[in-house]
Design a protein around this motif. Structure first.
Motif, PDB file in Angstrom:
ATOM      1  N   LEU A 106       0.820  -1.216   0.000  1.00 47.23           N
ATOM      2  CA  LEU A 106       0.000   0.000   0.000  1.00 47.23           C
ATOM      3  C   LEU A 106       0.855   1.267   0.000  1.00 47.23           C
ATOM      4  O   LEU A 106       0.366   2.333  -0.362  1.00 47.23           O
ATOM      5  CB  LEU A 106      -0.911   0.021   1.230  1.00 47.23           C
ATOM      6  CG  LEU A 106      -1.904  -1.119   1.386  1.00 47.23           C
ATOM      7  CD1 LEU A 106      -2.685  -0.953   2.681  1.00 47.23           C
ATOM      8  CD2 LEU A 106      -2.838  -1.183   0.205  1.00 47.23           C
ATOM      9  N   TYR A 110       0.176   5.418  -0.841  1.00 48.23           N
ATOM     10  CA  TYR A 110       0.261   6.434   0.214  1.00 48.23           C
ATOM     11  C   TYR A 110       1.317   7.478  -0.136  1.00 48.23           C
ATOM     12  O   TYR A 110       1.126   8.669   0.105  1.00 48.23           O
ATOM     13  CB  TYR A 110       0.580   5.784   1.565  1.00 48.23           C
ATOM     14  CG  TYR A 110       0.709   6.789   2.671  1.00 48.23           C
ATOM     15  CD1 TYR A 110      -0.424   7.301   3.300  1.00 48.23           C
ATOM     16  CD2 TYR A 110       1.957   7.236   3.098  1.00 48.23           C
ATOM     17  CE1 TYR A 110      -0.312   8.243   4.311  1.00 48.23           C
ATOM     18  CE2 TYR A 110       2.073   8.177   4.100  1.00 48.23           C
ATOM     19  CZ  TYR A 110       0.938   8.674   4.705  1.00 48.23           C
ATOM     20  OH  TYR A 110       1.045   9.610   5.705  1.00 48.23           O
ATOM     21  N   LEU A 119      -5.400   6.305   3.304  1.00 45.20           N
ATOM     22  CA  LEU A 119      -5.523   4.977   3.904  1.00 45.20           C
ATOM     23  C   LEU A 119      -6.979   4.532   3.945  1.00 45.20           C
ATOM     24  O   LEU A 119      -7.286   3.363   3.706  1.00 45.20           O
ATOM     25  CB  LEU A 119      -4.929   4.984   5.312  1.00 45.20           C
ATOM     26  CG  LEU A 119      -3.447   5.345   5.413  1.00 45.20           C
ATOM     27  CD1 LEU A 119      -3.012   5.402   6.867  1.00 45.20           C
ATOM     28  CD2 LEU A 119      -2.607   4.367   4.627  1.00 45.20           C
ATOM     29  N   LEU A 122      -8.002   3.551   0.370  1.00 47.72           N
ATOM     30  CA  LEU A 122      -7.393   2.268  -0.010  1.00 47.72           C
ATOM     31  C   LEU A 122      -8.108   1.098   0.655  1.00 47.72           C
ATOM     32  O   LEU A 122      -8.346   0.061   0.027  1.00 47.72           O
ATOM     33  CB  LEU A 122      -5.910   2.254   0.365  1.00 47.72           C
ATOM     34  CG  LEU A 122      -4.988   3.085  -0.509  1.00 47.72           C
ATOM     35  CD1 LEU A 122      -3.591   3.124   0.097  1.00 47.72           C
ATOM     36  CD2 LEU A 122      -4.940   2.531  -1.923  1.00 47.72           C
ATOM     37  N   GLN A 123      -8.453   1.270   1.922  1.00 50.30           N
ATOM     38  CA  GLN A 123      -9.141   0.204   2.643  1.00 50.30           C
ATOM     39  C   GLN A 123     -10.499  -0.095   1.998  1.00 50.30           C
ATOM     40  O   GLN A 123     -10.838  -1.256   1.760  1.00 50.30           O
ATOM     41  CB  GLN A 123      -9.325   0.619   4.096  1.00 50.30           C
ATOM     42  CG  GLN A 123     -10.036  -0.398   4.944  1.00 50.30           C
ATOM     43  CD  GLN A 123     -10.032   0.022   6.379  1.00 50.30           C
ATOM     44  OE1 GLN A 123      -9.244  -0.509   7.145  1.00 50.30           O
ATOM     45  NE2 GLN A 123     -10.864   0.968   6.756  1.00 50.30           N
ATOM     46  N   PHE A 126      -9.949  -1.897  -1.385  1.00 49.09           N
ATOM     47  CA  PHE A 126      -9.538  -3.296  -1.288  1.00 49.09           C
ATOM     48  C   PHE A 126     -10.686  -4.187  -0.843  1.00 49.09           C
ATOM     49  O   PHE A 126     -10.794  -5.331  -1.282  1.00 49.09           O
ATOM     50  CB  PHE A 126      -8.333  -3.443  -0.357  1.00 49.09           C
ATOM     51  CG  PHE A 126      -7.024  -3.291  -1.071  1.00 49.09           C
ATOM     52  CD1 PHE A 126      -6.254  -4.400  -1.363  1.00 49.09           C
ATOM     53  CD2 PHE A 126      -6.574  -2.051  -1.470  1.00 49.09           C
ATOM     54  CE1 PHE A 126      -5.043  -4.267  -2.042  1.00 49.09           C
ATOM     55  CE2 PHE A 126      -5.375  -1.901  -2.140  1.00 49.09           C
ATOM     56  CZ  PHE A 126      -4.606  -3.019  -2.428  1.00 49.09           C
ATOM     57  N   GLU A 171      -5.302  -3.664   9.567  1.00 50.00           N
ATOM     58  CA  GLU A 171      -4.905  -4.686   8.608  1.00 50.00           C
ATOM     59  C   GLU A 171      -5.874  -5.870   8.568  1.00 50.00           C
ATOM     60  O   GLU A 171      -5.937  -6.576   7.566  1.00 50.00           O
ATOM     61  CB  GLU A 171      -3.483  -5.187   8.871  1.00 50.00           C
ATOM     62  CG  GLU A 171      -3.301  -5.946  10.158  1.00 50.00           C
ATOM     63  CD  GLU A 171      -2.708  -5.099  11.268  1.00 50.00           C
ATOM     64  OE1 GLU A 171      -1.522  -5.242  11.568  1.00 50.00           O
ATOM     65  OE2 GLU A 171      -3.445  -4.290  11.827  1.00 50.00           O
ATOM     66  N   PHE A 174      -8.124  -6.191   5.523  1.00 47.44           N
ATOM     67  CA  PHE A 174      -7.584  -6.586   4.230  1.00 47.44           C
ATOM     68  C   PHE A 174      -7.608  -8.092   4.112  1.00 47.44           C
ATOM     69  O   PHE A 174      -7.540  -8.637   3.059  1.00 47.44           O
ATOM     70  CB  PHE A 174      -6.170  -6.047   4.051  1.00 47.44           C
ATOM     71  CG  PHE A 174      -6.147  -4.556   3.893  1.00 47.44           C
ATOM     72  CD1 PHE A 174      -6.315  -3.988   2.655  1.00 47.44           C
ATOM     73  CD2 PHE A 174      -5.994  -3.734   4.986  1.00 47.44           C
ATOM     74  CE1 PHE A 174      -6.313  -2.615   2.497  1.00 47.44           C
ATOM     75  CE2 PHE A 174      -5.990  -2.366   4.844  1.00 47.44           C
ATOM     76  CZ  PHE A 174      -6.146  -1.807   3.601  1.00 47.44           C
TER      77      PHE A 174
END
Length: 174
Positions: A106, A110, A119, A122-123, A126, A171, A174
């Protein structure tokens, strides 16, 4: 929530497998599943990211976990190390608590936009991309395109996925 998700998936697969609802007559174009998945991923990412960023902007994000990860990503960007002082009141590697080298995948994203909001986006992205394995499972089960589309939309609308994002960044998601 996971159990409910599995029940929803298998009940829908069972209903659709032998065309119990008569949806086989509905013919979707060849690329409709890709369009559905792409639109679903985009919509999920936008809606969930917007909600998460609004929560962050309203000062509702906690130091645990979001403060840990924002500091860790900034240290990764500047030093290459996953160090944080927030975790145990001393400088230490976050990997001493949670070994997650996945974060380095990631890091380039970033680094392009070094902001905490990155962040959160991105979370959400995903999690939304998880619709692709759902579609592959449907294909493996030889489900029709319409059944696959319905199950994919169910995945993206499942509340536990979006709600998990609303508690900052971690985490485990993910």
């Amino acid at each position: 929530n996971i159990a409910v998700g599995f029940v929803m998936f298998f009940v829908t697969a069972w209903i659709c497998k032998d065309d119990k609802l008569g949806i086989e007559g509905v013919v979707l174009p060849k690329y409709s599943l890709r369009i559905t998945a792409g639109a679903g991923i985009l919509l999920f990412t936008i809606v969930v990211s917007t909600a998460c960023i609004a929560r962050y902007s309203a000062y509702m994000a906690h130091n645990f976990d979001f403060g840990i990860f924002t500091q860790m990503f900034e240290n990764m960007r500047t030093t290459g190390l996953a160090d944080t002082t927030v975790e145990r009141n001393k400088l230490m590697s976050h990997f001493g608590v949670h070994y997650s080298p996945f974060f380095y995948l990631l890091l380039p994203f970033y680094a392009l936009c070094p902001r905490p909001e990155t962040l959160l986006v991105l979370q959400a992205l995903f999690i939304a991309v998880g619709v692709i394995p759902v579609m592959l499972i449907c294909k493996h089960l030889n489900l029709s395109r319409i059944a696959t589309a319905v199950i994919s939309v169910m995945y993206l609308l499942f509340p536990a996925l979006a709600n998990g994002c609303l508690y900052d960044f971690h985490e485990n998601k993910f």
